[in-house]
Design a protein around this motif. Structure first.
Motif, PDB file in Angstrom:
ATOM      1  N   LEU A  44       0.806  -1.219   0.000  1.00 56.29           N
ATOM      2  CA  LEU A  44       0.000   0.000   0.000  1.00 56.29           C
ATOM      3  C   LEU A  44       0.839   1.269   0.000  1.00 56.29           C
ATOM      4  O   LEU A  44       0.415   2.301  -0.503  1.00 56.29           O
ATOM      5  N   TYR A  45       2.015   1.178   0.599  1.00 51.70           N
ATOM      6  CA  TYR A  45       2.880   2.354   0.682  1.00 51.70           C
ATOM      7  C   TYR A  45       4.319   1.892   0.765  1.00 51.70           C
ATOM      8  O   TYR A  45       4.630   0.939   1.481  1.00 51.70           O
ATOM      9  N   VAL A  46       5.179   2.570   0.050  1.00 53.63           N
ATOM     10  CA  VAL A  46       6.614   2.369   0.202  1.00 53.63           C
ATOM     11  C   VAL A  46       7.282   3.733   0.022  1.00 53.63           C
ATOM     12  O   VAL A  46       6.941   4.480  -0.902  1.00 53.63           O
ATOM     13  N   ARG A  47       8.157   4.055   0.927  1.00 55.82           N
ATOM     14  CA  ARG A  47       8.858   5.335   0.865  1.00 55.82           C
ATOM     15  C   ARG A  47       9.695   5.386  -0.409  1.00 55.82           C
ATOM     16  O   ARG A  47      10.366   4.411  -0.765  1.00 55.82           O
ATOM     17  N   THR A  48       9.668   6.500  -1.084  1.00 55.92           N
ATOM     18  CA  THR A  48      10.251   6.610  -2.428  1.00 55.92           C
ATOM     19  C   THR A  48      11.761   6.465  -2.480  1.00 55.92           C
ATOM     20  O   THR A  48      12.305   6.157  -3.535  1.00 55.92           O
ATOM     21  N   ASP A  49      12.459   6.639  -1.379  1.00 60.34           N
ATOM     22  CA  ASP A  49      13.925   6.570  -1.407  1.00 60.34           C
ATOM     23  C   ASP A  49      14.469   5.163  -1.204  1.00 60.34           C
ATOM     24  O   ASP A  49      15.676   4.970  -1.158  1.00 60.34           O
ATOM     25  N   LEU A  50      13.611   4.157  -1.126  1.00 59.98           N
ATOM     26  CA  LEU A  50      14.062   2.821  -0.743  1.00 59.98           C
ATOM     27  C   LEU A  50      14.383   1.877  -1.899  1.00 59.98           C
ATOM     28  O   LEU A  50      15.308   1.083  -1.806  1.00 59.98           O
ATOM     29  N   TYR A  51      13.607   1.895  -2.948  1.00 62.54           N
ATOM     30  CA  TYR A  51      13.763   0.925  -4.040  1.00 62.54           C
ATOM     31  C   TYR A  51      13.835   1.648  -5.372  1.00 62.54           C
ATOM     32  O   TYR A  51      13.197   2.680  -5.563  1.00 62.54           O
ATOM     33  N   GLU A  52      14.574   1.045  -6.301  1.00 69.46           N
ATOM     34  CA  GLU A  52      14.716   1.662  -7.608  1.00 69.46           C
ATOM     35  C   GLU A  52      13.463   1.490  -8.468  1.00 69.46           C
ATOM     36  O   GLU A  52      13.288   2.191  -9.456  1.00 69.46           O
ATOM     37  N   SER A  53      12.588   0.548  -8.095  1.00 66.75           N
ATOM     38  CA  SER A  53      11.358   0.337  -8.861  1.00 66.75           C
ATOM     39  C   SER A  53      10.280  -0.266  -7.964  1.00 66.75           C
ATOM     40  O   SER A  53      10.573  -0.863  -6.923  1.00 66.75           O
ATOM     41  N   GLN A  54       9.051  -0.128  -8.412  1.00 67.35           N
ATOM     42  CA  GLN A  54       7.925  -0.735  -7.702  1.00 67.35           C
ATOM     43  C   GLN A  54       8.056  -2.259  -7.705  1.00 67.35           C
ATOM     44  O   GLN A  54       7.754  -2.918  -6.728  1.00 67.35           O
ATOM     45  N   GLN A  55       8.531  -2.822  -8.814  1.00 70.05           N
ATOM     46  CA  GLN A  55       8.708  -4.267  -8.910  1.00 70.05           C
ATOM     47  C   GLN A  55       9.708  -4.767  -7.882  1.00 70.05           C
ATOM     48  O   GLN A  55       9.496  -5.786  -7.233  1.00 70.05           O
ATOM     49  N   ARG A  56      10.808  -4.061  -7.723  1.00 64.37           N
ATOM     50  CA  ARG A  56      11.826  -4.453  -6.725  1.00 64.37           C
ATOM     51  C   ARG A  56      11.245  -4.381  -5.323  1.00 64.37           C
ATOM     52  O   ARG A  56      11.498  -5.254  -4.493  1.00 64.37           O
ATOM     53  N   ALA A  57      10.452  -3.375  -5.030  1.00 61.36           N
ATOM     54  CA  ALA A  57       9.802  -3.245  -3.719  1.00 61.36           C
ATOM     55  C   ALA A  57       8.849  -4.418  -3.486  1.00 61.36           C
ATOM     56  O   ALA A  57       8.842  -5.015  -2.403  1.00 61.36           O
ATOM     57  N   LEU A  58       8.063  -4.761  -4.496  1.00 64.35           N
ATOM     58  CA  LEU A  58       7.125  -5.885  -4.373  1.00 64.35           C
ATOM     59  C   LEU A  58       7.856  -7.197  -4.108  1.00 64.35           C
ATOM     60  O   LEU A  58       7.423  -7.995  -3.274  1.00 64.35           O
ATOM     61  N   GLU A  59       8.952  -7.417  -4.797  1.00 63.04           N
ATOM     62  CA  GLU A  59       9.726  -8.645  -4.595  1.00 63.04           C
ATOM     63  C   GLU A  59      10.267  -8.726  -3.168  1.00 63.04           C
ATOM     64  O   GLU A  59      10.177  -9.765  -2.521  1.00 63.04           O
ATOM     65  N   ALA A  60      10.821  -7.633  -2.693  1.00 67.53           N
ATOM     66  CA  ALA A  60      11.384  -7.615  -1.335  1.00 67.53           C
ATOM     67  C   ALA A  60      10.293  -7.811  -0.286  1.00 67.53           C
ATOM     68  O   ALA A  60      10.461  -8.583   0.671  1.00 67.53           O
ATOM     69  N   LYS A  61       9.175  -7.157  -0.457  1.00 70.52           N
ATOM     70  CA  LYS A  61       8.099  -7.252   0.536  1.00 70.52           C
ATOM     71  C   LYS A  61       7.389  -8.605   0.468  1.00 70.52           C
ATOM     72  O   LYS A  61       6.900  -9.103   1.481  1.00 70.52           O
ATOM     73  N   ALA A  62       7.347  -9.231  -0.700  1.00 67.35           N
ATOM     74  CA  ALA A  62       6.741 -10.561  -0.807  1.00 67.35           C
ATOM     75  C   ALA A  62       7.496 -11.569   0.043  1.00 67.35           C
ATOM     76  O   ALA A  62       6.888 -12.433   0.693  1.00 67.35           O
ATOM     77  N   ARG A  63       8.821 -11.460   0.076  1.00 65.95           N
ATOM     78  CA  ARG A  63       9.616 -12.355   0.931  1.00 65.95           C
ATOM     79  C   ARG A  63       9.283 -12.129   2.402  1.00 65.95           C
ATOM     80  O   ARG A  63       9.150 -13.084   3.170  1.00 65.95           O
ATOM     81  N   LEU A  64       9.133 -10.892   2.786  1.00 67.15           N
ATOM     82  CA  LEU A  64       8.782 -10.562   4.168  1.00 67.15           C
ATOM     83  C   LEU A  64       7.402 -11.106   4.534  1.00 67.15           C
ATOM     84  O   LEU A  64       7.213 -11.706   5.593  1.00 67.15           O
TER      85      LEU A  64
END
Length: 142
Positions: A44-64
């Motif tokens: 729902l939310y990811v701080r903009t300075d953390l990941y280079e792309s939305q896809q990378r954020a989704l992959e990291a959070k899916a593992r969590l």
């Protein structure tokens, strides 16, 4: 803020309310807000300075989320540790905080839905207010 359509059954106004609650209580230290069920998740939310792309954020959070789904079977067991009206009881399960070197992971569950918050290192006391507010939201949506 997030991609629609959602993979879970969450509705956009409720997603907004969860994110607003987390951001209000935690502030700029909030890294992400994830809504999840036993089978699906939505970032729902990811701080903009953390990941280079939305896809990378989704992959990291899916593992969590895969790791934190254990809570759906764990929470009833933890609550069973609590014996109502006994002075030595620790009370019912409320939420989980995992402490890492550079931040926290907070898991809040209600029935068959949950929220995971990730934050930078901060004062852990803010999590109780946030958890209580999100628990109320989750329970009212159930």
């Amino acid at each position: 803020m997030y991609d629609v359509p959602f993979r879970t059954d969450i509705e956009a106004p409720f997603a907004d309310e969860l994110v607003d609650t987390a951001r209000t209580n935690i502030g700029d230290m909030l890294r992400s807000v994830i809504y999840f069920t036993p089978s699906e998740m939505d970032l729902l939310y990811v701080r903009t300075d953390l990941y280079e792309s939305q896809q990378r954020a989704l992959e990291a959070k899916a593992r969590l989320v895969e790791f934190e789904r254990v809570g759906f079977t764990e929470a009833p067991v933890r609550t069973a540790l609590s014996v109502p009206r006994e002075p030595e009881s620790i009370g019912p399960y409320e939420f989980t905080i995992r402490v890492h070197g550079d931040g926290f992971v907070v898991r809040i569950l209600a029935d068959q839905a949950g929220v995971i918050l990730t934050t930078d290192t901060m004062d852990a006391a803010a999590f109780e207010d946030t958890s209580l507010a999100i628990t109320e939201l989750l329970e009212s949506a159930a």
